[in-house]
Motif scaffolding. Sequence first.
Motif, PDB file in Angstrom:
ATOM      1  N   ALA A  68      22.809  50.259  39.530  1.00 44.49           N
ATOM      2  CA  ALA A  68      22.526  50.544  38.115  1.00 44.49           C
ATOM      3  C   ALA A  68      23.048  49.446  37.187  1.00 44.49           C
ATOM      4  CB  ALA A  68      23.140  51.884  37.726  1.00 44.49           C
ATOM      5  N   GLY A  69      23.743  48.448  37.750  1.00 45.09           N
ATOM      6  CA  GLY A  69      24.269  47.362  36.935  1.00 45.09           C
ATOM      7  C   GLY A  69      25.701  47.570  36.471  1.00 45.09           C
ATOM      8  N   ASP A  70      26.337  48.654  36.924  1.00 47.34           N
ATOM      9  CA  ASP A  70      27.723  48.929  36.530  1.00 47.34           C
ATOM     10  C   ASP A  70      28.686  48.015  37.289  1.00 47.34           C
ATOM     11  OD1 ASP A  70      27.352  51.176  34.711  1.00 47.34           O
ATOM     12  OD2 ASP A  70      26.648  52.261  36.490  1.00 47.34           O
ATOM     13  N   LEU A  71      29.795  47.669  36.628  1.00 49.00           N
ATOM     14  CA  LEU A  71      30.822  46.841  37.234  1.00 49.00           C
ATOM     15  C   LEU A  71      32.072  47.684  37.513  1.00 49.00           C
ATOM     16  CD1 LEU A  71      30.438  43.720  34.937  1.00 49.00           C
ATOM     17  CD2 LEU A  71      29.773  43.865  37.341  1.00 49.00           C
ATOM     18  N   ILE A  72      32.577  47.600  38.734  1.00 49.52           N
ATOM     19  CA  ILE A  72      33.764  48.327  39.168  1.00 49.52           C
ATOM     20  C   ILE A  72      34.746  47.309  39.717  1.00 49.52           C
ATOM     21  CG2 ILE A  72      34.696  50.099  40.701  1.00 49.52           C
ATOM     22  CD1 ILE A  72      31.790  51.193  40.929  1.00 49.52           C
ATOM     23  N   ILE A  73      35.981  47.349  39.199  1.00 49.38           N
ATOM     24  CA  ILE A  73      37.027  46.452  39.709  1.00 49.38           C
ATOM     25  C   ILE A  73      37.999  47.280  40.543  1.00 49.38           C
ATOM     26  CG2 ILE A  73      38.765  44.732  39.136  1.00 49.38           C
ATOM     27  CD1 ILE A  73      37.437  44.401  36.411  1.00 49.38           C
ATOM     28  N   LEU A  74      38.047  47.019  41.835  1.00 53.51           N
ATOM     29  CA  LEU A  74      38.950  47.769  42.714  1.00 53.51           C
ATOM     30  C   LEU A  74      40.389  47.307  42.499  1.00 53.51           C
ATOM     31  CD1 LEU A  74      36.940  47.901  46.068  1.00 53.51           C
ATOM     32  CD2 LEU A  74      36.960  49.537  44.179  1.00 53.51           C
ATOM     33  N   MET A  75      41.308  48.295  42.506  1.00 48.74           N
ATOM     34  CA  MET A  75      42.718  47.976  42.297  1.00 48.74           C
ATOM     35  C   MET A  75      43.540  48.366  43.530  1.00 48.74           C
ATOM     36  SD  MET A  75      42.842  46.304  39.459  1.00 48.74           S
ATOM     37  CE  MET A  75      44.353  46.415  38.488  1.00 48.74           C
ATOM     38  N   LYS A  76      44.860  48.536  43.375  1.00 47.72           N
ATOM     39  CA  LYS A  76      45.755  48.588  44.534  1.00 47.72           C
ATOM     40  C   LYS A  76      45.526  49.784  45.467  1.00 47.72           C
ATOM     41  CE  LYS A  76      47.866  44.739  43.671  1.00 47.72           C
ATOM     42  NZ  LYS A  76      49.310  44.529  43.550  1.00 47.72           N
ATOM     43  N   VAL A 118      43.509  52.509  55.422  1.00 51.88           N
ATOM     44  CA  VAL A 118      44.688  52.652  54.564  1.00 51.88           C
ATOM     45  C   VAL A 118      44.685  51.548  53.512  1.00 51.88           C
ATOM     46  CG1 VAL A 118      47.207  52.677  54.487  1.00 51.88           C
ATOM     47  CG2 VAL A 118      46.000  53.677  56.444  1.00 51.88           C
ATOM     48  N   PRO A 119      44.669  51.903  52.215  1.00 45.02           N
ATOM     49  CA  PRO A 119      44.668  50.874  51.171  1.00 45.02           C
ATOM     50  C   PRO A 119      46.008  50.155  51.065  1.00 45.02           C
ATOM     51  CG  PRO A 119      44.799  53.038  50.172  1.00 45.02           C
ATOM     52  CD  PRO A 119      44.608  53.259  51.647  1.00 45.02           C
ATOM     53  N   GLN A 120      45.990  49.034  50.360  1.00 44.31           N
ATOM     54  CA  GLN A 120      47.192  48.207  50.224  1.00 44.31           C
ATOM     55  C   GLN A 120      48.277  48.901  49.404  1.00 44.31           C
ATOM     56  OE1 GLN A 120      46.450  44.066  49.115  1.00 44.31           O
ATOM     57  NE2 GLN A 120      48.158  44.183  47.669  1.00 44.31           N
ATOM     58  N   SER A 121      47.884  49.600  48.339  1.00 45.95           N
ATOM     59  CA  SER A 121      48.842  50.203  47.396  1.00 45.95           C
ATOM     60  C   SER A 121      49.796  49.139  46.857  1.00 45.95           C
ATOM     61  CB  SER A 121      49.574  51.385  48.034  1.00 45.95           C
ATOM     62  OG  SER A 121      48.642  52.392  48.375  1.00 45.95           O
ATOM     63  N   GLY A 122      50.994  49.544  46.431  1.00 48.58           N
ATOM     64  CA  GLY A 122      51.929  48.604  45.840  1.00 48.58           C
ATOM     65  C   GLY A 122      51.816  48.542  44.331  1.00 48.58           C
TER      66      GLY A 122
END
Length: 286
Positions: free
Chosen positions: A241-249, A35-39
């Motif tokens: 592949a060198g891609d950057l992903i920033i995870l969010m809420k 379960v993700p944090q959400s908010g």
Amino acid sequence: NTFQIKDFIMIEVLDPGYYITIQDRGRFGYSNYGVPQSGCMDMFSAKNANLILSNSISEPLFEICMMGGKFLFKKETKISLSGALFEVVLNDQKVYNDLSIEVKKGDVLTFGRAKKGNRIYLAVKGGIDCKSVMGSSSMYKGISEDFIVRKKDIFKFSQNPSNNLSYEMVDLNIFDEILNVYKGPEFGLLSSYDKNLLFNKNFSITSNNRMGYFLKEKLNSNSNSIITSPTIPGIIQLTPAGDLIILMKDGQVTGGYPRILQLDEKSISCLSQKNTGNKFTFRLIS
């Protein structure tokens, strides 16, 4: 029976806009169940909206993204707005962020487009009375009763007491173009060239949602992989592949890509106010 129903309809959604949800501080302690944090994506602005009304910072409020939204008030109350700069009118009068605004029975609050930023928060005096699941009222598909606010949804106001704290506006530029980051657990896997690139280059957003932000600019392709490991909002992953992903809420709670950087709390809020094409730089902090 009809009288009782009407008596408790305090706010009705006339137009659900582009993407409106109810959020609070989030859902903690359930990542082991997936379960993700959400908010609230921009927790700083959400806190401001609640504190202006002397609400607890934990009170649920509306998170309005990009454009649209129309609310009919069926009882007098006080509201506040904080976050992105939207075109907002109460009946026919413009209203502004970071103020306590009195609304009367029958008033209609209408949101246009975001003029600057991406997300604005609408708080109601006492909070919004909605079901808490796993310690939070934050909407998330499969956890809450619905995952977005819909047309004709109705909500009651909570009657929670004021927090009695003296309110001071947080001095924070949520449109800052410099994002503070810490070294992530796998930062050491990067080459010297990629480390230098990270802190001497402008990055821009190709797409974004509550799960994550995807960046246009790449680092070098790599063969680095890790055992599936925990992730939290603000973690920056590097794909092969060198891609950057920033995870969010609403982002996943585990991942197999190297976790090279971690945004601080302020920078998570700042990033949430950015949209496709917006540019920023990373600044390494200890």
